[in-house]
Design a protein around this motif. Structure first.
Motif, PDB file in Angstrom:
ATOM      1  N   TYR A  54      40.179 -12.247   0.167  1.00  0.00           N
ATOM      2  CA  TYR A  54      41.449 -12.838   0.334  1.00  0.00           C
ATOM      3  C   TYR A  54      41.924 -12.642   1.336  1.00  0.00           C
ATOM      4  O   TYR A  54      42.374 -13.663   1.780  1.00  0.00           O
ATOM      5  N   LYS A  55      42.088 -10.967   1.738  1.00  0.00           N
ATOM      6  CA  LYS A  55      42.508 -11.531   3.432  1.00  0.00           C
ATOM      7  C   LYS A  55      41.725 -11.907   4.008  1.00  0.00           C
ATOM      8  O   LYS A  55      42.683 -12.015   4.740  1.00  0.00           O
ATOM      9  N   ALA A  56      40.512 -11.508   3.841  1.00  0.00           N
ATOM     10  CA  ALA A  56      39.923 -12.044   5.332  1.00  0.00           C
ATOM     11  C   ALA A  56      39.521 -13.705   5.125  1.00  0.00           C
ATOM     12  O   ALA A  56      40.137 -14.155   6.132  1.00  0.00           O
ATOM     13  N   ARG A  57      39.482 -14.208   3.857  1.00  0.00           N
ATOM     14  CA  ARG A  57      40.147 -15.248   3.834  1.00  0.00           C
ATOM     15  C   ARG A  57      40.932 -15.981   4.318  1.00  0.00           C
ATOM     16  O   ARG A  57      41.270 -17.495   5.223  1.00  0.00           O
ATOM     17  N   SER A  58      42.076 -15.836   4.328  1.00  0.00           N
ATOM     18  CA  SER A  58      43.649 -15.862   5.351  1.00  0.00           C
ATOM     19  C   SER A  58      43.481 -15.741   5.906  1.00  0.00           C
ATOM     20  O   SER A  58      44.068 -16.775   6.947  1.00  0.00           O
ATOM     21  N   GLN A  59      43.101 -14.755   6.259  1.00  0.00           N
ATOM     22  CA  GLN A  59      43.232 -14.514   8.488  1.00  0.00           C
ATOM     23  C   GLN A  59      42.421 -15.536   9.109  1.00  0.00           C
ATOM     24  O   GLN A  59      42.498 -16.068   9.900  1.00  0.00           O
ATOM     25  N   ARG A  60      41.169 -15.900   8.148  1.00  0.00           N
ATOM     26  CA  ARG A  60      40.473 -17.301   8.952  1.00  0.00           C
ATOM     27  C   ARG A  60      40.982 -18.361   8.781  1.00  0.00           C
ATOM     28  O   ARG A  60      41.349 -18.785   9.939  1.00  0.00           O
ATOM     29  N   LEU A  61      41.485 -18.749   7.942  1.00  0.00           N
ATOM     30  CA  LEU A  61      42.994 -20.458   7.211  1.00  0.00           C
ATOM     31  C   LEU A  61      43.319 -19.540   8.474  1.00  0.00           C
ATOM     32  O   LEU A  61      44.007 -20.906   9.334  1.00  0.00           O
ATOM     33  N   ARG A  62      44.455 -18.868   8.783  1.00  0.00           N
ATOM     34  CA  ARG A  62      45.394 -19.054  10.011  1.00  0.00           C
ATOM     35  C   ARG A  62      44.928 -18.749  11.554  1.00  0.00           C
ATOM     36  O   ARG A  62      45.316 -19.157  12.099  1.00  0.00           O
ATOM     37  N   ASN A  63      43.564 -18.098  11.934  1.00  0.00           N
ATOM     38  CA  ASN A  63      43.273 -18.224  12.832  1.00  0.00           C
ATOM     39  C   ASN A  63      42.549 -19.262  13.668  1.00  0.00           C
ATOM     40  O   ASN A  63      42.280 -19.602  14.505  1.00  0.00           O
ATOM     41  N   ASN A  64      42.008 -21.047  12.254  1.00  0.00           N
ATOM     42  CA  ASN A  64      41.229 -21.263  12.429  1.00  0.00           C
ATOM     43  C   ASN A  64      42.648 -22.841  12.562  1.00  0.00           C
ATOM     44  O   ASN A  64      43.866 -23.045  12.738  1.00  0.00           O
TER      45      ASN A  64
END
Length: 64
Positions: A54-64
């Motif tokens: 979930y942390k990795a997914r939320s970081q990926r969404l913030r970066n895009n």
């Protein structure tokens, strides 16, 4: 006198049977405790993995 002797022998046999059952139950209890601890560790491991995902997914969404 023989009746008292038979009574004591019967009581001793009952005590021995209960003692043996108790020892068997204590062994079973230890086995179940170890299994429970193992399952708890596995659950915690899966929870930690989910948190990382979930942390990795939320970081990926913030970066895009």
């Amino acid at each position: 006198k023989t009746a008292a002797l038979r009574y004591r022998q019967r009581k001793r046999a009952e005590y021995d049977a209960l003692d043996e059952e108790c020892q068997g139950l204590e062994v079973r209890n230890r086995e179940l405790k170890e299994k429970s601890d193992s399952i708890e560790r596995e659950i915690q491991y899966v929870k930690d993995l989910l948190i990382e995902v979930y942390k990795a997914r939320s970081q990926r969404l913030r970066n895009n």
